[in-house]
Scaffold this motif. Structure first.
Motif, PDB file in Angstrom:
ATOM      1  N   TRP A   1      15.179  12.823  16.677  1.00 18.31           N
ATOM      2  CA  TRP A   1      14.043  12.392  15.856  1.00 18.31           C
ATOM      3  C   TRP A   1      13.641  13.512  14.906  1.00 18.31           C
ATOM      4  CZ3 TRP A   1      12.383   7.475  15.818  1.00 18.31           C
ATOM      5  CH2 TRP A   1      12.732   6.660  16.903  1.00 18.31           C
ATOM      6  N   PHE A   2      13.360  13.131  13.648  1.00 18.78           N
ATOM      7  CA  PHE A   2      12.960  14.099  12.639  1.00 18.78           C
ATOM      8  C   PHE A   2      11.718  13.583  11.916  1.00 18.78           C
ATOM      9  CE2 PHE A   2      17.513  14.446  13.209  1.00 18.78           C
ATOM     10  CZ  PHE A   2      17.730  15.815  13.284  1.00 18.78           C
ATOM     11  N   GLN A   3      10.781  14.478  11.636  1.00 22.13           N
ATOM     12  CA  GLN A   3       9.599  14.087  10.876  1.00 22.13           C
ATOM     13  C   GLN A   3       9.875  14.256   9.390  1.00 22.13           C
ATOM     14  OE1 GLN A   3       5.979  16.059  11.958  1.00 22.13           O
ATOM     15  NE2 GLN A   3       4.709  14.792  10.646  1.00 22.13           N
ATOM     16  N   SER A   4       9.430  13.274   8.605  1.00 17.64           N
ATOM     17  CA  SER A   4       9.659  13.325   7.158  1.00 17.64           C
ATOM     18  C   SER A   4       8.830  14.436   6.534  1.00 17.64           C
ATOM     19  CB  SER A   4       9.285  11.987   6.519  1.00 17.64           C
ATOM     20  OG  SER A   4      10.074  10.952   7.053  1.00 17.64           O
ATOM     21  N   ALA A   5       9.489  15.285   5.748  1.00 17.11           N
ATOM     22  CA  ALA A   5       8.794  16.396   5.096  1.00 17.11           C
ATOM     23  C   ALA A   5       8.357  16.036   3.687  1.00 17.11           C
ATOM     24  CB  ALA A   5       9.706  17.633   5.067  1.00 17.11           C
ATOM     25  N   GLU A   6       9.157  15.227   2.982  1.00 15.54           N
ATOM     26  CA  GLU A   6       8.847  14.853   1.609  1.00 15.54           C
ATOM     27  C   GLU A   6       9.157  13.374   1.401  1.00 15.54           C
ATOM     28  OE1 GLU A   6      11.087  17.285  -0.998  1.00 15.54           O
ATOM     29  OE2 GLU A   6      10.006  19.129  -0.524  1.00 15.54           O
ATOM     30  N   GLY A   7       8.461  12.782   0.455  1.00 16.12           N
ATOM     31  CA  GLY A   7       8.746  11.410   0.092  1.00 16.12           C
ATOM     32  C   GLY A   7       8.363  10.411   1.162  1.00 16.12           C
ATOM     33  N   ALA A   8       8.925   9.208   1.037  1.00 15.18           N
ATOM     34  CA  ALA A   8       8.662   8.128   1.991  1.00 15.18           C
ATOM     35  C   ALA A   8       9.944   7.799   2.736  1.00 15.18           C
ATOM     36  CB  ALA A   8       8.149   6.897   1.249  1.00 15.18           C
ATOM     37  N   PRO A   9       9.885   7.615   4.045  1.00 14.07           N
ATOM     38  CA  PRO A   9      11.101   7.359   4.830  1.00 14.07           C
ATOM     39  C   PRO A   9      11.648   5.967   4.550  1.00 14.07           C
ATOM     40  CG  PRO A   9       9.155   7.193   6.209  1.00 14.07           C
ATOM     41  CD  PRO A   9       8.684   7.691   4.879  1.00 14.07           C
ATOM     42  N   THR A  10      12.962   5.864   4.426  1.00 11.62           N
ATOM     43  CA  THR A  10      13.586   4.583   4.090  1.00 11.62           C
ATOM     44  C   THR A  10      13.537   3.598   5.252  1.00 11.62           C
ATOM     45  OG1 THR A  10      15.715   5.523   4.754  1.00 11.62           O
ATOM     46  CG2 THR A  10      15.155   5.607   2.419  1.00 11.62           C
ATOM     47  N   GLY A  11      13.367   4.071   6.461  1.00  8.75           N
ATOM     48  CA  GLY A  11      13.438   3.186   7.627  1.00  8.75           C
ATOM     49  C   GLY A  11      12.118   2.597   8.060  1.00  8.75           C
ATOM     50  N   ASN A  12      11.024   2.874   7.353  1.00  8.60           N
ATOM     51  CA  ASN A  12       9.720   2.335   7.747  1.00  8.60           C
ATOM     52  C   ASN A  12       9.492   0.964   7.095  1.00  8.60           C
ATOM     53  OD1 ASN A  12       9.386   4.785   9.013  1.00  8.60           O
ATOM     54  ND2 ASN A  12       7.241   4.950   8.454  1.00  8.60           N
ATOM     55  N   PRO A  13       8.989  -0.014   7.838  1.00  8.11           N
ATOM     56  CA  PRO A  13       8.890  -1.380   7.303  1.00  8.11           C
ATOM     57  C   PRO A  13       7.936  -1.534   6.137  1.00  8.11           C
ATOM     58  CG  PRO A  13       7.845  -1.203   9.474  1.00  8.11           C
ATOM     59  CD  PRO A  13       8.575   0.077   9.238  1.00  8.11           C
ATOM     60  N   GLU A  14       6.906  -0.665   6.042  1.00  3.58           N
ATOM     61  CA  GLU A  14       5.930  -0.831   4.970  1.00  3.58           C
ATOM     62  C   GLU A  14       6.369  -0.185   3.658  1.00  3.58           C
ATOM     63  OE1 GLU A  14       4.865   3.257   6.552  1.00  3.58           O
ATOM     64  OE2 GLU A  14       5.801   1.408   7.257  1.00  3.58           O
ATOM     65  N   VAL A  15       7.412   0.650   3.689  1.00  2.20           N
ATOM     66  CA  VAL A  15       7.767   1.458   2.522  1.00  2.20           C
ATOM     67  C   VAL A  15       8.284   0.640   1.339  1.00  2.20           C
ATOM     68  CG1 VAL A  15       9.318   3.277   1.698  1.00  2.20           C
ATOM     69  CG2 VAL A  15       8.086   3.574   3.840  1.00  2.20           C
ATOM     70  N   PRO A  16       9.120  -0.423   1.517  1.00  6.88           N
ATOM     71  CA  PRO A  16       9.537  -1.186   0.332  1.00  6.88           C
ATOM     72  C   PRO A  16       8.364  -1.747  -0.476  1.00  6.88           C
ATOM     73  CG  PRO A  16      10.941  -1.730   2.196  1.00  6.88           C
ATOM     74  CD  PRO A  16       9.839  -0.856   2.731  1.00  6.88           C
ATOM     75  N   SER A  17       7.335  -2.259   0.212  1.00 12.94           N
ATOM     76  CA  SER A  17       6.163  -2.770  -0.510  1.00 12.94           C
ATOM     77  C   SER A  17       5.437  -1.643  -1.222  1.00 12.94           C
ATOM     78  CB  SER A  17       5.218  -3.484   0.459  1.00 12.94           C
ATOM     79  OG  SER A  17       5.844  -4.610   1.039  1.00 12.94           O
ATOM     80  N   VAL A  18       5.310  -0.505  -0.544  1.00  8.66           N
ATOM     81  CA  VAL A  18       4.658   0.653  -1.155  1.00  8.66           C
ATOM     82  C   VAL A  18       5.464   1.125  -2.364  1.00  8.66           C
ATOM     83  CG1 VAL A  18       3.982   3.061  -0.797  1.00  8.66           C
ATOM     84  CG2 VAL A  18       3.573   1.373   1.003  1.00  8.66           C
ATOM     85  N   ALA A  19       6.793   1.148  -2.239  1.00  6.61           N
ATOM     86  CA  ALA A  19       7.644   1.606  -3.342  1.00  6.61           C
ATOM     87  C   ALA A  19       7.516   0.688  -4.560  1.00  6.61           C
ATOM     88  CB  ALA A  19       9.096   1.685  -2.881  1.00  6.61           C
ATOM     89  N   ASN A  20       7.473  -0.617  -4.333  1.00  6.27           N
ATOM     90  CA  ASN A  20       7.310  -1.550  -5.455  1.00  6.27           C
ATOM     91  C   ASN A  20       5.988  -1.326  -6.178  1.00  6.27           C
ATOM     92  OD1 ASN A  20       9.599  -3.217  -5.789  1.00  6.27           O
ATOM     93  ND2 ASN A  20       9.117  -4.293  -3.905  1.00  6.27           N
ATOM     94  N   ILE A  21       4.916  -1.152  -5.397  1.00  6.55           N
ATOM     95  CA  ILE A  21       3.605  -0.902  -5.996  1.00  6.55           C
ATOM     96  C   ILE A  21       3.607   0.435  -6.728  1.00  6.55           C
ATOM     97  CG2 ILE A  21       1.183  -0.450  -5.446  1.00  6.55           C
ATOM     98  CD1 ILE A  21       1.472  -2.441  -3.119  1.00  6.55           C
ATOM     99  N   PHE A  22       4.220   1.442  -6.123  1.00  6.23           N
ATOM    100  CA  PHE A  22       4.274   2.784  -6.707  1.00  6.23           C
ATOM    101  C   PHE A  22       4.971   2.765  -8.070  1.00  6.23           C
ATOM    102  CE2 PHE A  22       6.883   6.647  -7.247  1.00  6.23           C
ATOM    103  CZ  PHE A  22       5.890   7.619  -7.281  1.00  6.23           C
TER     104      PHE A  22
END
Length: 529
Positions: free
Chosen positions: A118-139
């Motif tokens: 297991w690794f903690q994300s240091a920068e950006g948004a993790p690709t494996g999190n379910p909420e990130v695609p929606s956040v990326a579209n809004i971003f």
């Protein structure tokens, strides 16, 4: 690199956030976002029918954001989500603040699973999190429309129209020369760097978007399939053990895809023949592919691209669940059809659906059932380990079944005090002698280590300056202070069961709830940390 956050500590929060943000994202990005190739082709058809490609000096553009997820700035993403919530939701201010707070926590504390670690994300948004695609579209929508394009250095250079976007890929019509687009792209990247967004782009009469090559010809757009140079186009091996319908449906779906994308009959036939050969290379027989090929080539492309309105169906669904039996399912569906009016009078206006339970397969039996996946262990006469140096052995005196607050609790005598990842029970012997009603004298605990190690921790708390760090030492201090020096010899211990480390909390909570240990037992003590 795409990584998985499944079973991570923030994953379930991400699932909840996705259910909240996905409809907001779709509404916020309405007009430019396309969900797949078919919707993009439908938009091209609509623009072509409106004569949008008939102007002079037009070009097509395709732009791609460089490494979107790793470069998402969390603070900017939170600003974008708040803007989307303000414009496209009915949440009140407190609810918006709560959503932003939870989203900030998941994005800044997410972890990913890679090669067993297991690794903690240091920068950006993790690709494996379910909420990130929606956040990326809004971003992307927020940064492009509100930060980059309105900028004075960019605004007067922008000649893009009819923009379509799939996450970080953008397509549009450019009302100028290729040189003007290059200058525009340079200025966009200069402004976008501040927000972590830079683009690569292409401008001309032919550009690629998704799996489509778009080409301007005589005031309209022609399309054909785009295959990346690195794509080996390998299909499922026909010798693999998959259902027959998989091998029947896969060639037709691929041929149908070529029929929908290719506007030219020659291109369509070329790509179908190319895919047919790839299927043959994967073990398919050419004669088995003929029907699928002929059926796909006979399709009307305009009909494929016609946007079909979804039928509104607000009927309640009533599901009839049966064991897997294709014949019975067929008979039930026919029965429902033949007696539709009688059933509606009896049940109301409902949709009757037959659903089959999946049979357990070999892998689920061998690898998911605990009885098969664990090594068989004999049941012992007691729960003492074999180590003579173990101080916990002498306290393992409980029978296989113990009465706890009127509830019988069974102990697993396949475990001993050296077994790891266990739920254990401790019962005060002094209280049992003084009060046979067994009230206020029991405690449930868990440990990912062995009970032997956990008891050493409890034993260490029997000191005047530490007794408030263990419920057991607090009980003895409160009720039997004269026996404080005997430490854990005042208790009898037993192991209820061994569970996986991730299930320890749930198993302990279940026992505490069913026996009311947090109300009348020793779990009511609030220990100091």
């Amino acid at each position: 690199m795409v990584t998985s956050g499944v079973r991570g500590p923030t994953y379930r929060l991400g699932v909840f956030l996705d259910s909240v943000l996905k409809p907001v994202s779709e509404e916020y990005c309405r007009g430019e976002l396309v969900k797949d190739t078919t919707e993009f082709l439908q938009r091209l058809k609509g623009s072509s029918d409106n004569g949008d490609f008939s102007g002079e000096g037009l070009n097509l553009v395709a732009m791609d954001i460089c490494a979107l997820y790793p470069n998402i700035k969390i603070d900017v993403a939170l600003m974008a989500v708040r803007d989307a919530l303000n414009k496209n939701s009915e949440y009140n201010d407190k609810e918006k603040d709560a959503i932003i707070s939870v989203l900030s926590y998941t994005l800044k504390n997410s972890v990913v699973h890679y090669r067993g670690e297991w690794f903690q994300s240091a920068e950006g948004a993790p690709t494996g999190n379910p909420e990130v695609p929606s956040v990326a579209n809004i971003f992307v929508k927020y940064v492009v429309d509100q930060k980059i394009l309105p900028h004075p250095d960019v605004y007067f250079l922008n000649k893009m129209s009819h923009r379509a976007r799939f996450l970080d890929d953008i397509w549009g019509i450019w009302g100028g020369s290729q040189e003007s687009f290059i200058l525009f792209l340079e200025k966009v990247n200069c402004v976008g760097k501040e927000f972590g967004v830079t683009f690569t782009g292409d401008c001309g009469t032919s550009v690629e978007f998704l799996d489509v090559t778009t080409r301007l010809e005589n005031g309209s757009v022609e399309t054909t399939m785009y295959v990346k140079p690195t794509d080996s186009t390998r299909y499922l091996d026909r010798r693999s053990y998959h259902s027959r319908h998989t091998f029947r449906g896969m060639p037709y779906s691929q041929f149908r895809r070529a029929a929908a994308i290719c506007s030219s009959i020659d291109d369509r036939e070329y790509h179908v023949q190319r895919m047919e050969q790839k299927f043959v290379d994967s073990g398919f027989k050419r004669e088995d592919l003929k029907d699928a090929r002929d059926k796909a080539l006979a399709l009307d492309r305009m009909e494929l691209l016609s946007a079909r309105a979804k039928k509104a169906d607000n009927k309640e669904v009533l599901t009839c669940v049966i064991n897997y039996d294709p014949d019975l399912k067929r008979e039930l569906n026919q029965f429902f059809k033949d007696h539709e009016q009688e059933l509606q009078r009896a049940l109301g206006d409902v949709n009757l659906v037959v659903s089959e339970r999946r049979h357990a397969n070999t892998s689920s039996l061998l690898f998911k059932k605990r009885g098969f996946s664990q090594k068989a262990m004999p049941s012992l006469n007691d729960q003492r380990c074999s180590s003579k140096r173990c101080k916990t052995r002498s306290t393992m005196n409980l029978d296989k079944t113990v009465l706890v607050n009127g509830k019988l609790v069974k102990l697993d005598f396949r475990c001993n005090c050296s077994t790891e990842s266990v739920i254990y029970v401790a019962i005060c012997k002094i209280c049992c002698v003084q009060n046979h009603m067994n009230v206020n004298n029991f405690y449930f605990g868990q440990t990912v280590n062995s009970l032997m190690s956990r008891c050493n921790g409890h034993r260490d708390k029997f000191k005047p300056d530490r007794f408030d760090q263990s419920a057991l030492s607090m009980h003895v201090m409160d009720s039997h202070i004269e026996e404080f020096g005997s430490k854990l010899e005042n208790f009898d211990f037993g192991i209820v069961k061994s569970v996986s480390p991730m299930d320890l909390d749930r198993a302990e909570d279940c026992l505490i709830y069913s026996t009311k240990a947090d109300i009348v037992g020793l779990n009511r003590y609030k220990v100091s940390r």
